[in-house]
Design a protein around this motif. Sequence first.
Motif, PDB file in Angstrom:
ATOM      1  N   LEU A   1      12.003 -20.296 -34.611  1.00  0.00           N
ATOM      2  CA  LEU A   1      12.118 -18.917 -35.069  1.00  0.00           C
ATOM      3  C   LEU A   1      11.717 -18.757 -36.528  1.00  0.00           C
ATOM      4  O   LEU A   1      11.878 -19.670 -37.340  1.00  0.00           O
ATOM      5  CB  LEU A   1      13.572 -18.431 -34.949  1.00  0.00           C
ATOM      6  CG  LEU A   1      14.216 -18.432 -33.569  1.00  0.00           C
ATOM      7  CD1 LEU A   1      15.680 -18.020 -33.692  1.00  0.00           C
ATOM      8  CD2 LEU A   1      13.474 -17.505 -32.625  1.00  0.00           C
TER       9      LEU A   1
ATOM     10  N   PRO B   1      17.794 -20.703 -32.295  1.00  0.00           N
ATOM     11  CA  PRO B   1      17.090 -20.652 -31.010  1.00  0.00           C
ATOM     12  C   PRO B   1      17.941 -21.251 -29.896  1.00  0.00           C
ATOM     13  O   PRO B   1      18.963 -21.905 -30.172  1.00  0.00           O
ATOM     14  CB  PRO B   1      15.847 -21.506 -31.274  1.00  0.00           C
ATOM     15  CG  PRO B   1      16.315 -22.513 -32.284  1.00  0.00           C
ATOM     16  CD  PRO B   1      17.272 -21.763 -33.176  1.00  0.00           C
TER      17      PRO B   1
ATOM     18  N   TYR C   1      25.113 -17.762 -31.701  1.00  0.00           N
ATOM     19  CA  TYR C   1      24.273 -16.751 -31.067  1.00  0.00           C
ATOM     20  C   TYR C   1      22.865 -17.323 -30.946  1.00  0.00           C
ATOM     21  O   TYR C   1      22.283 -17.767 -31.939  1.00  0.00           O
ATOM     22  CB  TYR C   1      24.234 -15.479 -31.906  1.00  0.00           C
ATOM     23  CG  TYR C   1      25.590 -14.888 -32.201  1.00  0.00           C
ATOM     24  CD1 TYR C   1      26.182 -13.960 -31.347  1.00  0.00           C
ATOM     25  CD2 TYR C   1      26.299 -15.274 -33.346  1.00  0.00           C
ATOM     26  CE1 TYR C   1      27.433 -13.419 -31.618  1.00  0.00           C
ATOM     27  CE2 TYR C   1      27.550 -14.735 -33.628  1.00  0.00           C
ATOM     28  CZ  TYR C   1      28.108 -13.817 -32.757  1.00  0.00           C
ATOM     29  OH  TYR C   1      29.345 -13.288 -33.029  1.00  0.00           O
ATOM     30  N   GLU C   2      22.317 -17.310 -29.742  1.00  0.00           N
ATOM     31  CA  GLU C   2      20.985 -17.853 -29.493  1.00  0.00           C
ATOM     32  C   GLU C   2      19.999 -16.726 -29.207  1.00  0.00           C
ATOM     33  O   GLU C   2      20.293 -15.814 -28.424  1.00  0.00           O
ATOM     34  CB  GLU C   2      21.019 -18.832 -28.318  1.00  0.00           C
ATOM     35  CG  GLU C   2      21.886 -20.059 -28.576  1.00  0.00           C
ATOM     36  CD  GLU C   2      21.861 -21.055 -27.441  1.00  0.00           C
ATOM     37  OE1 GLU C   2      22.118 -22.244 -27.690  1.00  0.00           O
ATOM     38  OE2 GLU C   2      21.571 -20.649 -26.284  1.00  0.00           O
ATOM     39  N   TYR C   3      18.837 -16.805 -29.842  1.00  0.00           N
ATOM     40  CA  TYR C   3      17.809 -15.772 -29.682  1.00  0.00           C
ATOM     41  C   TYR C   3      16.433 -16.425 -29.588  1.00  0.00           C
ATOM     42  O   TYR C   3      16.218 -17.532 -30.088  1.00  0.00           O
ATOM     43  CB  TYR C   3      17.796 -14.829 -30.886  1.00  0.00           C
ATOM     44  CG  TYR C   3      19.026 -13.970 -31.042  1.00  0.00           C
ATOM     45  CD1 TYR C   3      19.126 -12.729 -30.413  1.00  0.00           C
ATOM     46  CD2 TYR C   3      20.093 -14.391 -31.841  1.00  0.00           C
ATOM     47  CE1 TYR C   3      20.253 -11.933 -30.569  1.00  0.00           C
ATOM     48  CE2 TYR C   3      21.226 -13.599 -32.004  1.00  0.00           C
ATOM     49  CZ  TYR C   3      21.301 -12.372 -31.362  1.00  0.00           C
ATOM     50  OH  TYR C   3      22.413 -11.587 -31.523  1.00  0.00           O
ATOM     51  N   THR C   4      15.521 -15.695 -28.988  1.00  0.00           N
ATOM     52  CA  THR C   4      14.105 -16.057 -29.042  1.00  0.00           C
ATOM     53  C   THR C   4      13.309 -15.025 -29.828  1.00  0.00           C
ATOM     54  O   THR C   4      12.234 -15.335 -30.345  1.00  0.00           O
ATOM     55  CB  THR C   4      13.503 -16.204 -27.633  1.00  0.00           C
ATOM     56  OG1 THR C   4      13.733 -14.991 -26.894  1.00  0.00           O
ATOM     57  CG2 THR C   4      14.135 -17.377 -26.886  1.00  0.00           C
ATOM     58  N   ASP C   5      13.813 -13.802 -29.912  1.00  0.00           N
ATOM     59  CA  ASP C   5      13.200 -12.779 -30.766  1.00  0.00           C
ATOM     60  C   ASP C   5      14.121 -11.564 -30.811  1.00  0.00           C
ATOM     61  O   ASP C   5      15.162 -11.530 -30.162  1.00  0.00           O
ATOM     62  CB  ASP C   5      11.797 -12.383 -30.278  1.00  0.00           C
ATOM     63  CG  ASP C   5      11.790 -11.821 -28.863  1.00  0.00           C
ATOM     64  OD1 ASP C   5      12.865 -11.459 -28.336  1.00  0.00           O
ATOM     65  OD2 ASP C   5      10.706 -11.724 -28.277  1.00  0.00           O
ATOM     66  N   GLY C   6      13.731 -10.586 -31.610  1.00  0.00           N
ATOM     67  CA  GLY C   6      14.491  -9.343 -31.698  1.00  0.00           C
ATOM     68  C   GLY C   6      15.495  -9.323 -32.837  1.00  0.00           C
ATOM     69  O   GLY C   6      15.587 -10.251 -33.639  1.00  0.00           O
ATOM     70  N   GLN C   7      16.264  -8.246 -32.886  1.00  0.00           N
ATOM     71  CA  GLN C   7      17.253  -8.082 -33.944  1.00  0.00           C
ATOM     72  C   GLN C   7      18.419  -9.024 -33.729  1.00  0.00           C
ATOM     73  O   GLN C   7      18.992  -9.092 -32.645  1.00  0.00           O
ATOM     74  CB  GLN C   7      17.750  -6.640 -33.978  1.00  0.00           C
ATOM     75  CG  GLN C   7      18.727  -6.345 -35.101  1.00  0.00           C
ATOM     76  CD  GLN C   7      19.060  -4.867 -35.204  1.00  0.00           C
ATOM     77  OE1 GLN C   7      18.164  -4.040 -35.385  1.00  0.00           O
ATOM     78  NE2 GLN C   7      20.332  -4.531 -35.087  1.00  0.00           N
ATOM     79  N   VAL C   8      18.789  -9.768 -34.785  1.00  0.00           N
ATOM     80  CA  VAL C   8      19.883 -10.740 -34.673  1.00  0.00           C
ATOM     81  C   VAL C   8      21.058 -10.403 -35.579  1.00  0.00           C
ATOM     82  O   VAL C   8      22.113 -11.022 -35.475  1.00  0.00           O
ATOM     83  CB  VAL C   8      19.380 -12.168 -34.982  1.00  0.00           C
ATOM     84  CG1 VAL C   8      18.222 -12.533 -34.065  1.00  0.00           C
ATOM     85  CG2 VAL C   8      18.980 -12.318 -36.455  1.00  0.00           C
TER      86      VAL C   8
ATOM     87  N   THR D   1      15.717  -9.698 -38.337  1.00  0.00           N
ATOM     88  CA  THR D   1      14.928  -9.771 -37.112  1.00  0.00           C
ATOM     89  C   THR D   1      14.360 -11.174 -36.975  1.00  0.00           C
ATOM     90  O   THR D   1      13.938 -11.780 -37.960  1.00  0.00           O
ATOM     91  CB  THR D   1      13.777  -8.752 -37.141  1.00  0.00           C
ATOM     92  OG1 THR D   1      14.307  -7.443 -37.403  1.00  0.00           O
ATOM     93  CG2 THR D   1      13.033  -8.732 -35.808  1.00  0.00           C
TER      94      THR D   1
ATOM     95  N   ILE E   1      23.323 -18.589 -36.077  1.00  0.00           N
ATOM     96  CA  ILE E   1      22.265 -17.928 -35.323  1.00  0.00           C
ATOM     97  C   ILE E   1      21.053 -18.847 -35.272  1.00  0.00           C
ATOM     98  O   ILE E   1      20.578 -19.322 -36.306  1.00  0.00           O
ATOM     99  CB  ILE E   1      21.891 -16.589 -35.996  1.00  0.00           C
ATOM    100  CG1 ILE E   1      23.107 -15.644 -36.018  1.00  0.00           C
ATOM    101  CG2 ILE E   1      20.710 -15.937 -35.294  1.00  0.00           C
ATOM    102  CD1 ILE E   1      22.909 -14.433 -36.909  1.00  0.00           C
TER     103      ILE E   1
END
Length: 276
Positions: free
Chosen positions: A158, A92, A129-136, A145, A90
């Motif tokens: 992050l 960015p 899994y790529e995220y910029t914010d939120g629940q991961v 989060t 997990i």
Amino acid sequence: MIDITLLGTGSPMIDPNRAGPSTLVKAGDSVFLVDCGRGVLMRAAAAGVGAANITALLLTHLHSDHITDLSDVITTRWVTTFVPTPLPIIGPPGTRAVVDATLAALAPDISYRIHHHADITEPPSVQVYEYTDGQVWDDAGVRITAAPTDHRPVEPTLGFRVEHDGASVVLAGDTVPCAGLDELAKGANALVHTVIRADLVQQMPLQRIRDILDYHSSVEQAAATAARAGVGTLVLTHYVPPLVPGQEDQWRAQAATEFSGPVEIGDDLLRVSVGN
């Protein structure tokens, strides 16, 4: 309870006593590896954790010192264990490209091992899994989060908040003070924050070293973030320049100018437990 183990408290500046940036977070039966700097699996082994025990790998950003041993984590889990599930990674945006490039670099090794070992029939299995914010993450009683931090020109970056059974720990990664981290860390039991000694870095002869003042928090800034967020304990790591034994009180004194709570400063394998 959540257990925090500082696997690597070093930085790009080589220190024979400190591995690269990496933190282990144990929450319930889940074990999360946050960043994977040089020597991470050796330090994890010293903490009693093997590659097979890692529930997921969390990457705060893609600076080389934070992902140096990505290939080791992937390969060791694949070759020496019998974990039937893919390794979740997990991070960015950009994480998938880095993982794909790592697997491409490992292509000869992967081919050798598949052809040599009858019980290895597939390449390493990972899920990115790529995220910029939120629940991961939300599994086995653990909720994680992510929120954006400010390490520009490195972006996106992050911070992560791990919550379990009423306890919470925030991993800041590399960042200057920012609203995203303030909100993420609000009321956490502990904040693990990378730091630099601005007073010492300013004296270094190389401009490229002094440049890190632009996008890392000083000890005082990290402490001020902890104070604003009302965290219980501030845990310092990723010491720049390398922390000299016997000077811990100097670092702690700088933090105390902004934060009145407990400040943990230590070597690799320092363990801090928070919660009931």
